[in-house]
Design a protein around this motif. Structure first.
Motif, PDB file in Angstrom:
ATOM      1  N   GLN A  93      43.618  23.380  42.100  1.00 36.52           N
ATOM      2  CA  GLN A  93      43.489  24.838  42.213  1.00 36.52           C
ATOM      3  C   GLN A  93      42.766  25.453  41.016  1.00 36.52           C
ATOM      4  N   VAL A  94      41.640  24.858  40.672  1.00 37.41           N
ATOM      5  CA  VAL A  94      40.788  25.454  39.655  1.00 37.41           C
ATOM      6  C   VAL A  94      40.190  26.732  40.228  1.00 37.41           C
ATOM      7  N   PRO A  95      40.323  27.870  39.560  1.00 35.32           N
ATOM      8  CA  PRO A  95      39.806  29.133  40.121  1.00 35.32           C
ATOM      9  C   PRO A  95      38.302  29.062  40.376  1.00 35.32           C
ATOM     10  N   LEU A  96      37.916  29.342  41.623  1.00 34.42           N
ATOM     11  CA  LEU A  96      36.509  29.359  42.011  1.00 34.42           C
ATOM     12  C   LEU A  96      36.024  30.773  42.319  1.00 34.42           C
ATOM     13  N   PHE A  97      36.920  31.599  42.820  1.00 31.65           N
ATOM     14  CA  PHE A  97      36.573  32.969  43.179  1.00 31.65           C
ATOM     15  C   PHE A  97      37.836  33.815  43.136  1.00 31.65           C
ATOM     16  N   ARG A  98      37.678  35.096  43.328  1.00 33.19           N
ATOM     17  CA  ARG A  98      38.819  36.008  43.426  1.00 33.19           C
ATOM     18  C   ARG A  98      38.556  36.953  44.576  1.00 33.19           C
ATOM     19  N   CYS A 141      43.721  35.740  46.089  1.00 30.14           N
ATOM     20  CA  CYS A 141      43.558  34.289  46.094  1.00 30.14           C
ATOM     21  C   CYS A 141      42.351  33.920  45.238  1.00 30.14           C
ATOM     22  N   THR A 142      42.495  32.827  44.509  1.00 30.00           N
ATOM     23  CA  THR A 142      41.421  32.384  43.629  1.00 30.00           C
ATOM     24  C   THR A 142      40.904  30.989  43.970  1.00 30.00           C
ATOM     25  N   THR A 143      41.483  30.345  44.955  1.00 26.16           N
ATOM     26  CA  THR A 143      41.041  29.004  45.343  1.00 26.16           C
ATOM     27  C   THR A 143      41.063  28.881  46.860  1.00 26.16           C
ATOM     28  N   ALA A 173      38.838  43.366  42.483  1.00 21.44           N
ATOM     29  CA  ALA A 173      37.486  43.255  43.018  1.00 21.44           C
ATOM     30  C   ALA A 173      37.145  41.796  43.305  1.00 21.44           C
ATOM     31  N   VAL A 174      36.237  41.600  44.247  1.00 21.71           N
ATOM     32  CA  VAL A 174      35.757  40.252  44.562  1.00 21.71           C
ATOM     33  C   VAL A 174      34.943  39.731  43.388  1.00 21.71           C
ATOM     34  N   PHE A 175      35.225  38.495  43.002  1.00 16.99           N
ATOM     35  CA  PHE A 175      34.582  37.926  41.815  1.00 16.99           C
ATOM     36  C   PHE A 175      34.359  36.433  42.040  1.00 16.99           C
TER      37      PHE A 175
END
Length: 215
Positions: free
Chosen positions: A35-40, A48-50, A168-170
């Motif tokens: 679960q390395v963060p790829l997006f937000r 969710c970040t993964t 925000a989407v990141f």
């Protein structure tokens, strides 16, 4: 001598790309399962970040997969995150609470339906990461590209509903690593197709016809 040298080079090239594909699949697997963060992005469980978090929220809500299976997918990443943040190992019983999945069935599905590309891409990414350990394929690449397209479309075509930067989407820089690994996981298949196309025999004129022309 030339044919043997060519065969040796072909075998060496085959092993090289095969090993590269395997290493890329393993790195991609660890990026997803840990679960390395790829997006937000907003999802059914909050933020969710993964891809695994997006997929898990849908699997728990739809009850397609038993809860222990989903918890088994989440637990390795939860252990790593727990050790990094506060040097503690989360308990198995509180795992759903950590990811805000206890009341996921009552949560609205509108958020995920508005981001179908991210949802579908997350499914493909998780499945591709698991299957890639056995056999490298294209599923990881399709999933990563779908997620990226969904995030790009979200940032370009839609206005942010909230001015809060935390909601925000990141896209994190680690997404580039996931993209490169997903592309390299199918690099060997592409090379094999190119070699097979180049190895096709070329039609040559019959010897008798060439002699008749000389006469």
């Amino acid at each position: 001598m030339t044919d043997s040298t060519t065969k040796t080079q072909a075998v060496a090239s085959k092993r090289k790309w095969s090993n590269l594909s395997k290493y890329a699949c393993r790195i991609y697997f660890f990026l997803i399962i840990l679960q390395v963060p790829l997006f937000r992005v907003p999802c059914r469980s909050g933020m969710c970040t993964t891809p695994l978090q997006v997929t898990s929220s849908q699997l728990i809500a739809s009850e397609i997969v038993p809860v222990p299976v989903v918890k088994g997918l989440l637990y390795p990443g939860a252990i790593v995150n727990g050790l990094i943040r506060n040097m503690t190992i989360p308990s198995w019983e509180n795992l759903l609470s950590i990811y805000n999945l206890t009341g996921i069935k009552e949560a609205s599905a509108v958020t995920d339906l508005q981001r179908l590309e991210v949802l579908a891409g997350s499914y493909f990414s998780v499945a591709g990461a698991l299957i890639g350990l056995l056999k490298p394929g294209r599923m990881s690449m399709f999933g990563t590209l779908l997620v990226i397209w969904g995030l790009v479309k979200e940032g370009i075509l839609k206005k942010p509903a909230s001015t809060d930067p935390t909601n925000a989407v990141f896209v994190y820089p680690t997404m580039l690593i996931a993209l490169v690994c997903s592309l390299l996981s199918v690099k060997y298949d592409v090379k094999k197709a190119v070699r097979s196309a180049a190895a096709r025999p070329v039609a040559k004129p019959m010897l008798s016809s060439s002699k008749s022309k000389l006469k």
